[in-house]
Design a protein around this motif. Structure first.
Motif, PDB file in Angstrom:
ATOM      1  N   SER A   1      41.627  33.045  12.223  1.00  0.00           N
ATOM      2  CA  SER A   1      42.365  31.922  12.774  1.00  0.00           C
ATOM      3  C   SER A   1      41.463  31.101  13.688  1.00  0.00           C
ATOM      4  O   SER A   1      40.383  31.549  14.078  1.00  0.00           O
ATOM      5  N   THR A   2      41.924  29.914  14.026  1.00  0.00           N
ATOM      6  CA  THR A   2      41.180  29.100  14.985  1.00  0.00           C
ATOM      7  C   THR A   2      41.322  29.705  16.376  1.00  0.00           C
ATOM      8  O   THR A   2      42.313  30.345  16.693  1.00  0.00           O
ATOM      9  N   MET A   3      40.311  29.503  17.189  1.00  0.00           N
ATOM     10  CA  MET A   3      40.325  29.973  18.567  1.00  0.00           C
ATOM     11  C   MET A   3      40.792  28.816  19.445  1.00  0.00           C
ATOM     12  O   MET A   3      40.135  27.764  19.472  1.00  0.00           O
ATOM     13  N   PRO A   4      41.898  28.963  20.157  1.00  0.00           N
ATOM     14  CA  PRO A   4      42.467  27.828  20.883  1.00  0.00           C
ATOM     15  C   PRO A   4      41.611  27.275  22.016  1.00  0.00           C
ATOM     16  O   PRO A   4      41.699  26.107  22.335  1.00  0.00           O
ATOM     17  N   ARG A   5      40.773  28.066  22.617  1.00  0.00           N
ATOM     18  CA  ARG A   5      40.004  27.608  23.775  1.00  0.00           C
ATOM     19  C   ARG A   5      38.616  27.068  23.412  1.00  0.00           C
ATOM     20  O   ARG A   5      37.919  26.524  24.241  1.00  0.00           O
ATOM     21  N   ASN A   6      38.217  27.273  22.191  1.00  0.00           N
ATOM     22  CA  ASN A   6      36.866  26.894  21.804  1.00  0.00           C
ATOM     23  C   ASN A   6      36.944  26.078  20.512  1.00  0.00           C
ATOM     24  O   ASN A   6      37.159  26.621  19.441  1.00  0.00           O
ATOM     25  N   LYS A   7      36.741  24.775  20.604  1.00  0.00           N
ATOM     26  CA  LYS A   7      36.828  23.913  19.422  1.00  0.00           C
ATOM     27  C   LYS A   7      35.803  24.314  18.372  1.00  0.00           C
ATOM     28  O   LYS A   7      34.706  24.738  18.691  1.00  0.00           O
ATOM     29  N   ARG A   8      36.209  24.160  17.123  1.00  0.00           N
ATOM     30  CA  ARG A   8      35.368  24.483  15.968  1.00  0.00           C
ATOM     31  C   ARG A   8      34.938  25.942  15.937  1.00  0.00           C
ATOM     32  O   ARG A   8      33.847  26.266  15.485  1.00  0.00           O
ATOM     33  N   SER A   9      35.776  26.826  16.443  1.00  0.00           N
ATOM     34  CA  SER A   9      35.456  28.240  16.451  1.00  0.00           C
ATOM     35  C   SER A   9      36.595  29.021  15.794  1.00  0.00           C
ATOM     36  O   SER A   9      37.753  28.634  15.872  1.00  0.00           O
ATOM     37  N   TYR A  10      36.232  30.112  15.157  1.00  0.00           N
ATOM     38  CA  TYR A  10      37.206  30.964  14.488  1.00  0.00           C
ATOM     39  C   TYR A  10      37.050  32.393  14.981  1.00  0.00           C
ATOM     40  O   TYR A  10      35.978  32.796  15.425  1.00  0.00           O
ATOM     41  N   GLY A  11      38.130  33.150  14.889  1.00  0.00           N
ATOM     42  CA  GLY A  11      38.088  34.549  15.277  1.00  0.00           C
ATOM     43  C   GLY A  11      39.209  35.314  14.591  1.00  0.00           C
ATOM     44  O   GLY A  11      40.086  34.719  13.967  1.00  0.00           O
ATOM     45  N   TYR A  12      39.163  36.610  14.711  1.00  0.00           N
ATOM     46  CA  TYR A  12      40.172  37.463  14.085  1.00  0.00           C
ATOM     47  C   TYR A  12      41.230  37.854  15.109  1.00  0.00           C
ATOM     48  O   TYR A  12      40.901  38.185  16.249  1.00  0.00           O
ATOM     49  N   TYR A  13      42.474  37.795  14.692  1.00  0.00           N
ATOM     50  CA  TYR A  13      43.600  38.173  15.540  1.00  0.00           C
ATOM     51  C   TYR A  13      44.449  39.216  14.823  1.00  0.00           C
ATOM     52  O   TYR A  13      44.434  39.314  13.596  1.00  0.00           O
ATOM     53  N   ASP A  14      45.193  39.978  15.610  1.00  0.00           N
ATOM     54  CA  ASP A  14      46.121  40.981  15.094  1.00  0.00           C
ATOM     55  C   ASP A  14      47.492  40.760  15.704  1.00  0.00           C
ATOM     56  O   ASP A  14      47.622  40.116  16.747  1.00  0.00           O
TER      57      ASP A  14
END
Length: 72
Positions: free
Chosen positions: A18-31
């Motif tokens: 998913s997109t990372m809300p605090r860092n534009k143009r960044s993605y990360g994994y969420y659970d």
């Protein structure tokens, strides 16, 4: 086109990219359930388009009665 109206549906809840809300143009994994919720709400909307006379409780019960848990 198949005459089968039943579809396979899944609501993943771990390691969702998913997109990372605090860092534009960044993605990360969420659970967690917040990652599965959009899938389930989309399913509920599709059910309502097919059976518009169902109320929210009936849609919920329909989804819950047809759950088949899968191993991860």
């Amino acid at each position: 086109m198949s005459q089968n109206m039943f579809q396979t549906f899944f609501a993943p809840g771990s390691r969702i990219l998913s997109t990372m809300p605090r860092n534009k143009r960044s993605y990360g994994y969420y659970d967690g359930t917040s990652m599965a919720c959009p899938h389930v709400s989309g399913l509920a909307a599709l059910i309502r388009t097919m059976r518009p006379k169902l109320n929210a409780q009936e849609v919920k019960e329909l989804i819950e009665k047809n759950v088949q848990e899968k191993d991860q």
